[in-house]
Design a protein around this motif. Structure first.
Motif, PDB file in Angstrom:
ATOM      1  N   MET A   1     -20.177  46.982  44.864  1.00  0.00           N
ATOM      2  CA  MET A   1     -19.371  46.348  45.912  1.00  0.00           C
ATOM      3  C   MET A   1     -19.998  45.044  46.403  1.00  0.00           C
ATOM      4  O   MET A   1     -19.287  44.052  46.594  1.00  0.00           O
ATOM      5  CB  MET A   1     -19.149  47.321  47.059  1.00  0.00           C
ATOM      6  N   VAL A   2     -21.312  45.034  46.588  1.00  0.00           N
ATOM      7  CA  VAL A   2     -21.993  43.814  47.039  1.00  0.00           C
ATOM      8  C   VAL A   2     -21.856  42.710  45.997  1.00  0.00           C
ATOM      9  O   VAL A   2     -21.757  41.536  46.336  1.00  0.00           O
ATOM     10  CB  VAL A   2     -23.484  44.109  47.343  1.00  0.00           C
ATOM     11  N   ASN A   3     -21.824  43.094  44.731  1.00  0.00           N
ATOM     12  CA  ASN A   3     -21.732  42.126  43.633  1.00  0.00           C
ATOM     13  C   ASN A   3     -20.325  42.046  43.041  1.00  0.00           C
ATOM     14  O   ASN A   3     -20.161  41.625  41.899  1.00  0.00           O
ATOM     15  CB  ASN A   3     -22.735  42.507  42.538  1.00  0.00           C
TER      16      ASN A   3
ATOM     17  N   GLU B   1     -26.005  40.557  35.798  1.00  0.00           N
ATOM     18  CA  GLU B   1     -26.249  40.050  34.445  1.00  0.00           C
ATOM     19  C   GLU B   1     -27.610  40.488  33.891  1.00  0.00           C
ATOM     20  O   GLU B   1     -27.851  40.401  32.692  1.00  0.00           O
ATOM     21  CB  GLU B   1     -26.095  38.530  34.371  1.00  0.00           C
ATOM     22  N   ASP B   2     -28.490  40.980  34.746  1.00  0.00           N
ATOM     23  CA  ASP B   2     -29.777  41.511  34.291  1.00  0.00           C
ATOM     24  C   ASP B   2     -29.682  42.981  33.908  1.00  0.00           C
ATOM     25  O   ASP B   2     -30.621  43.536  33.338  1.00  0.00           O
ATOM     26  CB  ASP B   2     -30.840  41.355  35.384  1.00  0.00           C
ATOM     27  N   VAL B   3     -28.559  43.620  34.224  1.00  0.00           N
ATOM     28  CA  VAL B   3     -28.390  45.054  33.973  1.00  0.00           C
ATOM     29  C   VAL B   3     -27.359  45.326  32.872  1.00  0.00           C
ATOM     30  O   VAL B   3     -27.554  46.210  32.048  1.00  0.00           O
ATOM     31  CB  VAL B   3     -27.957  45.774  35.277  1.00  0.00           C
ATOM     32  N   LEU B   4     -26.293  44.556  32.850  1.00  0.00           N
ATOM     33  CA  LEU B   4     -25.166  44.837  31.956  1.00  0.00           C
ATOM     34  C   LEU B   4     -25.064  43.836  30.816  1.00  0.00           C
ATOM     35  O   LEU B   4     -25.376  42.648  30.980  1.00  0.00           O
ATOM     36  CB  LEU B   4     -23.865  44.816  32.752  1.00  0.00           C
ATOM     37  N   ASP B   5     -24.568  44.292  29.678  1.00  0.00           N
ATOM     38  CA  ASP B   5     -24.279  43.434  28.537  1.00  0.00           C
ATOM     39  C   ASP B   5     -22.932  42.757  28.804  1.00  0.00           C
ATOM     40  O   ASP B   5     -21.952  43.429  29.145  1.00  0.00           O
ATOM     41  CB  ASP B   5     -24.206  44.307  27.279  1.00  0.00           C
ATOM     42  N   ALA B   6     -22.863  41.466  28.623  1.00  0.00           N
ATOM     43  CA  ALA B   6     -21.660  40.696  28.939  1.00  0.00           C
ATOM     44  C   ALA B   6     -20.443  41.103  28.110  1.00  0.00           C
ATOM     45  O   ALA B   6     -19.311  40.866  28.527  1.00  0.00           O
ATOM     46  CB  ALA B   6     -21.934  39.199  28.752  1.00  0.00           C
ATOM     47  N   ASP B   7     -20.650  41.712  26.962  1.00  0.00           N
ATOM     48  CA  ASP B   7     -19.547  42.086  26.077  1.00  0.00           C
ATOM     49  C   ASP B   7     -19.103  43.536  26.219  1.00  0.00           C
ATOM     50  O   ASP B   7     -18.254  43.999  25.464  1.00  0.00           O
ATOM     51  CB  ASP B   7     -19.940  41.837  24.617  1.00  0.00           C
ATOM     52  N   MET B   8     -19.682  44.263  27.175  1.00  0.00           N
ATOM     53  CA  MET B   8     -19.403  45.685  27.307  1.00  0.00           C
ATOM     54  C   MET B   8     -18.762  46.001  28.653  1.00  0.00           C
ATOM     55  O   MET B   8     -18.890  45.243  29.604  1.00  0.00           O
ATOM     56  CB  MET B   8     -20.692  46.501  27.166  1.00  0.00           C
TER      57      MET B   8
ATOM     58  N   LYS C   1     -31.362  44.252  41.307  1.00  0.00           N
ATOM     59  CA  LYS C   1     -31.193  43.402  40.136  1.00  0.00           C
ATOM     60  C   LYS C   1     -29.827  42.730  40.172  1.00  0.00           C
ATOM     61  O   LYS C   1     -28.865  43.266  40.692  1.00  0.00           O
ATOM     62  CB  LYS C   1     -31.310  44.242  38.870  1.00  0.00           C
ATOM     63  N   ALA C   2     -29.740  41.559  39.563  1.00  0.00           N
ATOM     64  CA  ALA C   2     -28.461  40.868  39.404  1.00  0.00           C
ATOM     65  C   ALA C   2     -27.670  41.574  38.305  1.00  0.00           C
ATOM     66  O   ALA C   2     -28.262  42.090  37.343  1.00  0.00           O
ATOM     67  CB  ALA C   2     -28.699  39.406  39.034  1.00  0.00           C
TER      68      ALA C   2
END
Length: 87
Positions: free
Chosen positions: A64-66, A20-27, A17-18
């Protein structure tokens, strides 16, 4: 020991997954929390040490890849993990 592909009922492409598909941008998250989220688990779920180690084996290379997608915050104490969030 290696096994023939024919020994498996189903094989599928390895698809990560990318961020931004896993994490909340504000956290901001620890690697432990990211490892849980990558598996669709609650980031605060308690896991046994063996399971957590396996999840970290997947999460750390993914981070690391991202790396260009992340920012880092220093740990709040010497015995605490650092935090990662979306850039």
């Amino acid at each position: 020991m290696p096994r023939s592909k024919d020994a498996f009922e189903h094989v599928r492409p390895l698809d990560f997954k990318a961020p931004e598909d896993v994490l909340d941008a504000d956290m901001m998250y620890t690697t432990y929390e990211i490892a849980r989220l990558l598996q669709g688990l609650d980031p605060e779920r308690d896991l046994d040490a063996e399971t957590e180690a396996v999840l970290l084996d997947w999460a750390i290379p993914w981070i690391m890849v991202n790396a260009e997608s992340f920012v880092f915050a220093k740990p709040t104490a010497d015995d605490e993990p650092g935090y990662y969030g979306l850039a």
